[in-house]
Motif scaffolding. Structure first.
Motif, PDB file in Angstrom:
ATOM      1  N   THR A  26       3.640  -9.948   3.186  1.00 51.90           N
ATOM      2  CA  THR A  26       4.310  -8.649   3.229  1.00 51.90           C
ATOM      3  C   THR A  26       3.520  -7.575   2.494  1.00 51.90           C
ATOM      4  OG1 THR A  26       5.592  -9.184   1.243  1.00 51.90           O
ATOM      5  CG2 THR A  26       6.562  -9.753   3.380  1.00 51.90           C
ATOM      6  N   ARG A  27       2.515  -7.978   1.726  1.00 51.33           N
ATOM      7  CA  ARG A  27       1.710  -7.002   0.994  1.00 51.33           C
ATOM      8  C   ARG A  27       0.313  -6.846   1.586  1.00 51.33           C
ATOM      9  NH1 ARG A  27       4.409  -9.980  -2.917  1.00 51.33           N
ATOM     10  NH2 ARG A  27       2.618 -11.316  -3.310  1.00 51.33           N
ATOM     11  N   THR A  28       0.079  -7.413   2.763  1.00 58.38           N
ATOM     12  CA  THR A  28      -1.211  -7.286   3.430  1.00 58.38           C
ATOM     13  C   THR A  28      -1.127  -6.244   4.540  1.00 58.38           C
ATOM     14  OG1 THR A  28      -0.641  -9.105   4.920  1.00 58.38           O
ATOM     15  CG2 THR A  28      -1.841  -9.676   2.903  1.00 58.38           C
ATOM     16  N   ASN A  50       6.920  -1.976  -0.343  1.00 53.85           N
ATOM     17  CA  ASN A  50       5.470  -1.947  -0.540  1.00 53.85           C
ATOM     18  C   ASN A  50       4.699  -2.552   0.628  1.00 53.85           C
ATOM     19  OD1 ASN A  50       6.386  -4.515  -0.997  1.00 53.85           O
ATOM     20  ND2 ASN A  50       4.968  -4.958  -2.660  1.00 53.85           N
ATOM     21  N   ASN A  51       5.313  -2.646   1.797  1.00 53.87           N
ATOM     22  CA  ASN A  51       4.596  -3.214   2.935  1.00 53.87           C
ATOM     23  C   ASN A  51       3.533  -2.236   3.435  1.00 53.87           C
ATOM     24  OD1 ASN A  51       5.309  -1.964   5.827  1.00 53.87           O
ATOM     25  ND2 ASN A  51       7.126  -1.756   4.517  1.00 53.87           N
ATOM     26  N   GLN A  52       2.529  -2.786   4.120  1.00 54.66           N
ATOM     27  CA  GLN A  52       1.437  -1.989   4.677  1.00 54.66           C
ATOM     28  C   GLN A  52       1.345  -2.202   6.189  1.00 54.66           C
ATOM     29  OE1 GLN A  52      -2.274  -1.927   2.365  1.00 54.66           O
ATOM     30  NE2 GLN A  52      -1.258  -3.160   0.809  1.00 54.66           N
ATOM     31  N   TYR A  84       9.849   1.069   6.455  1.00 51.86           N
ATOM     32  CA  TYR A  84      10.117   0.392   5.184  1.00 51.86           C
ATOM     33  C   TYR A  84      11.612   0.443   4.912  1.00 51.86           C
ATOM     34  CZ  TYR A  84      10.581   5.056   3.107  1.00 51.86           C
ATOM     35  OH  TYR A  84      10.987   6.337   2.819  1.00 51.86           O
ATOM     36  N   ASP A 119       6.677  -8.581  -9.507  1.00 50.02           N
ATOM     37  CA  ASP A 119       6.260  -8.205  -8.150  1.00 50.02           C
ATOM     38  C   ASP A 119       7.210  -7.197  -7.512  1.00 50.02           C
ATOM     39  OD1 ASP A 119       4.092  -9.948  -8.308  1.00 50.02           O
ATOM     40  OD2 ASP A 119       5.266 -11.633  -7.549  1.00 50.02           O
ATOM     41  N   PRO A 130       8.305  -3.906  -5.836  1.00 48.69           N
ATOM     42  CA  PRO A 130       7.598  -2.831  -5.137  1.00 48.69           C
ATOM     43  C   PRO A 130       7.872  -1.458  -5.725  1.00 48.69           C
ATOM     44  CG  PRO A 130       9.486  -3.556  -3.847  1.00 48.69           C
ATOM     45  CD  PRO A 130       9.379  -4.501  -5.013  1.00 48.69           C
TER      46      PRO A 130
END
Length: 752
Positions: free
Chosen positions: A216-218, A240-242, A261, A667, A669
């Motif tokens: 989810t953070r990539t 914080n997703n990309q 998001y 962690d 976001p």
């Protein structure tokens, strides 16, 4: 699912391919291409179509095969135009963002029924790259049109390393978990952009299974159509997703790029515009690279986030400081927002945070409410309330259950750090020291202050020296020297009187009385005519002057300004003083810092008992003022709350200096978002204003203040005088008894 690395130079050079194929082979020769599939080796011809490799047979006329393949390419080229444009867009997207690694994620094979239907439609053949494969492998057109075209386009750019991660159809429920787990393991090794085609529910299921945990953070790029909001309703996109979603038009010549998001699981997804791409080329395979223009940046403003993509596309509504970069790429013009997307997601409307805190004036001042919640005030309270107003989230704060900050006790965490780690709280609002141990369980915002721990000791006073207020002027060794020197002079005076033939000989008692009178400045009625006696008397008088000068000056200063501070410089001196007990607040970060390999810290922890810990700094200072206790206090807090307390003082050395700030769950976001808001508050000067608003009482404890002498100070000499009077009366009584016993008749005659 095994990974194979293919090199274009390994292809059989004797195969009778036409010149177009040879040009493509020359173009991609010596490029490493990684294909994560067990039995598919992919190479492209000049018309950007796919071929499946098979084992060469001497009975097959390759020229006829090539004619058959060429006819199929021309037949299906028009239908494949959107797929080609998708590959063009992907290459422009990679170049625009300077991405060097690409991972193509897809369903590699259709189901068995659709597989037969597609193989009847047409098939493409080429040499099989897997030596273990003995039969012809069929590649479905729905898969090859997009993946292989994208694969070929990225292979044209030497700086892009491309891999394909695929699996068979996921409709068989019994094998879904195993297949997605295998894909997840392969995807975790991907260090670049993950590209996936999103058009069916199977695609959505695959993405939902892969988009978990660290994924989810990539960076993700989903290529879809207008129906993507409905497909993604069941997928949770953390703050914080990309992930970026490219919505291509039907002809593939225009793409609108979106971001989505959610501020929490309970909130609906928000879809906001990110950029757009417009093609400037026809559907052809380019042979040369065009010159890239310099980026053109501009500032825009516009519309709010929505739950569905607005039409037509508009870059409006982002924030007034959102910069849009525009570049003319090889296949089109692409414009997109610059910077971290998380920093643009400062509107947290709908988010409700659980807050934990404790009383720590003037940083956190708690006002209890009827429902056992608290309202925060003080420096950190003002800061937290300001962040909440800017980002529009709501919160409910409570006092930490065990009243501790957070440390490891018996292998378990305590205090606010424990509540953050177990999910009881989302944020801890208090000046928590940022330490390496705590960072394993919580994330911290930027440091707001820096301070260390100092040893607090009781300031000595005359009342503490009730029995030694008149003897502490000299050390024990000085008193010993004075006693020996005085005794020696007394002996000299007695010896000189005994050796003199013309003067009265002194008894030991007379010698002591005469010498003591001289020491105390009273002189003597005895006559000393010889030179030896007079020399001894002068030495006694000189000793009296020296002792009186030093003793009196120290006594006067001690009675005026109090006794000096104890001769201690650091924590080691405090530890070596057996009359002092070292302690600190239970659950504070210093408990973790003491648990190191430092011999001094280990010795202190070994000596400490459970009763040596205190529950609050106020309790620690109170024990210090009672005496016999050394408390390690946070310097900032002590100076702001006990700066006017002259009954205690701090040793100069500061230990375990650390920054302090607000803590979030691990962690979270929210950390980058709140950090951005916090920096904005600092730049506006609000934090400095709140510092100046703090009302701190301070006093100069070194200033000379005349105060009446208390009874404890003079009680000792009065007791000594009283004891001396009683002793004199007792001696007198003894003398009378002795005198009456020896000469009673003489005593009686004198009475008559």
């Amino acid at each position: 699912m095994k990974s194979r690395t293919l090199n274009a130079s390994n292809v059989n050079q004797t195969s009778p391919f036409p010149s177009g194929r040879e040009r493509d082979n020359n173009r991609i020769r010596n490029r490493r291409i990684r294909v994560d599939t067990c039995n598919i080796g992919v190479y492209r011809n000049s018309d950007t179509h796919t071929q499946t490799r098979y084992k060469s047979s001497p009975f097959l006329n390759m020229k006829l095969v090539w004619i058959f393949v060429s006819l199929l390419i021309q037949q299906h080229l028009a239908a494949r135009t959107p797929r080609i444009m998708e590959s063009y867009f992907t290459e422009d997207y990679l170049t625009f963002h300077n991405i060097h690694r690409l991972c193509i994620v897809s369903l590699a094979f259709p189901s068995a029924s659709s597989y037969k239907l597609l193989t009847k439609k047409y098939m493409l053949v080429a040499h099989c790259a897997c030596k273990q494969l003995k039969s012809i492998t069929f590649v479905p057109s729905d898969w090859s049109d997009w993946i292989l075209q994208t694969f070929d386009q990225s292979a044209r750019v030497s700086r892009i390393f491309t891999s394909v991660i695929a699996t068979r159809d996921l409709q068989e429920g019994y094998s879904r978990s195993n297949k997605t787990n295998s894909l997840s393991l392969q995807l975790s090794a991907c260090l670049g952009l993950r590209v996936m085609h999103l058009s069916t529910h199977d695609d959505r299921f695959l993405f939902q299974e892969l988009f978990k945990g660290p994924q989810t953070r990539t960076s993700w790029l989903l290529i879809s159509d207008d129906g993507f909001p409905g497909l993604l309703t069941s997928v949770y996109f953390p703050l914080n997703n990309q992930v970026r979603i490219a919505n291509l038009s039907h002809d593939g010549r225009m793409a609108t790029i979106w971001e989505t998001y959610q501020v929490s699981h309970r909130n609906k997804p928000r879809i906001v515009p990110y950029g757009r791409w417009v093609s400037n080329t026809k559907t052809r395979a380019p042979d040369t690279q065009t010159e890239t223009k310099e980026p053109d940046t501009r500032t825009t403003s516009g519309a709010k986030a929505t739950n569905s993509p607005p039409q037509p596309f508009a870059m409006a509504g982002l924030s007034s400081d959102s910069e849009v970069k525009t570049k003319t790429m090889e296949y089109g013009v692409l414009e997109a927002l610059e910077g971290d997307p998380l920093l643009r997601r400062t509107d947290l409307t709908g988010l409700d945070l659980k807050c934990t805190t404790l009383e720590y004036e003037p940083f956190t001042i708690l006002k209890r409410q009827s429902n056992e919640s608290v309202v925060l005030e003080g420096l950190f309270g003002n800061l937290f309330n300001g962040i909440r107003e800017i980002t529009n989230f709501t919160s409910t704060c409570h006092r930490v259950r065990d009243g501790q900050w957070g440390s490891v006790v018996g292998g378990e965490w305590t205090g606010m750090v424990k509540e953050l780690s177990d999910g009881t709280a989302d944020i801890a609002v208090a000046p928590l020291s940022i330490s390496q141990v705590r960072s394993t369980k919580a994330d911290f915002l930027i440091g707001l202050m820096e301070s260390g721990f100092n040893v607090v000791l009781k300031r000595p006073s005359n009342e503490d020296y009730m029995w030694s207020v008149y003897t502490k002027q000299f050390e024990a060794s000085i008193w010993a020297v004075l006693a020996v020197l005085t005794g020696f002079l007394f002996f000299c005076l007695y010896f000189a009187s005994q050796r003199s033939s013309c003067e009265q000989k002194l008894s030991p008692s007379d010698t002591f009385i005469a010498g003591a009178g001289m020491i105390f400045g009273q002189g003597s009625t005895l006559k000393f005519e010889t030179t030896s006696k007079r020399g001894v008397v002068l030495m006694l008088l000189l000793l009296q002057v020296l002792v009186l000068a030093f003793y009196t000056s120290n006594l006067v200063s001690a009675l005026t300004v109090g006794p000096p501070l104890p001769p201690m410089e650091d924590l080691k001196d405090v530890f070596e003083d057996s009359s002092l007990t070292i302690g600190f607040t239970r659950g504070s970060t210093i408990a973790n810092e003491f648990n190191t390999d430092n011999p001094l810290y280990q010795a202190i922890l070994k000596r400490m008992k459970d009763e040596d810990f205190v529950m609050s700094p106020e309790e620690g200072v109170e024990r210090v003022l009672k005496g016999g206790y050394a408390y390690m206090a946070w310097e900032y807090f002590y100076r702001m709350n006990f700066g006017s307390e002259c009954g205690a003082f701090l040793l100069p050395p500061s230990y375990f200096r650390q920054q302090a700030s607000i803590a979030l769950s691990k962690d979270s976001p929210l950390a980058p978002v709140l950090n951005k808001v916090l920096l904005d508050i600092q730049s506006l000067g609000l934090l400095q204003k709140w510092w100046l608003d703090l009302d701190v009482d301070r006093a100069d404890c070194n200033a000379l203040v005349t105060a009446p002498i208390e009874l404890k100070t003079v009680l000792t000499p009065f007791l000594l005088l009283g004891c001396s009077v009683l002793a004199s009366v007792g001696v007198l009584a003894v003398e009378v008894v002795v005198y009456m016993t020896r000469r009673p008749s003489a005593f009686c005659n004198e009475g008559t």
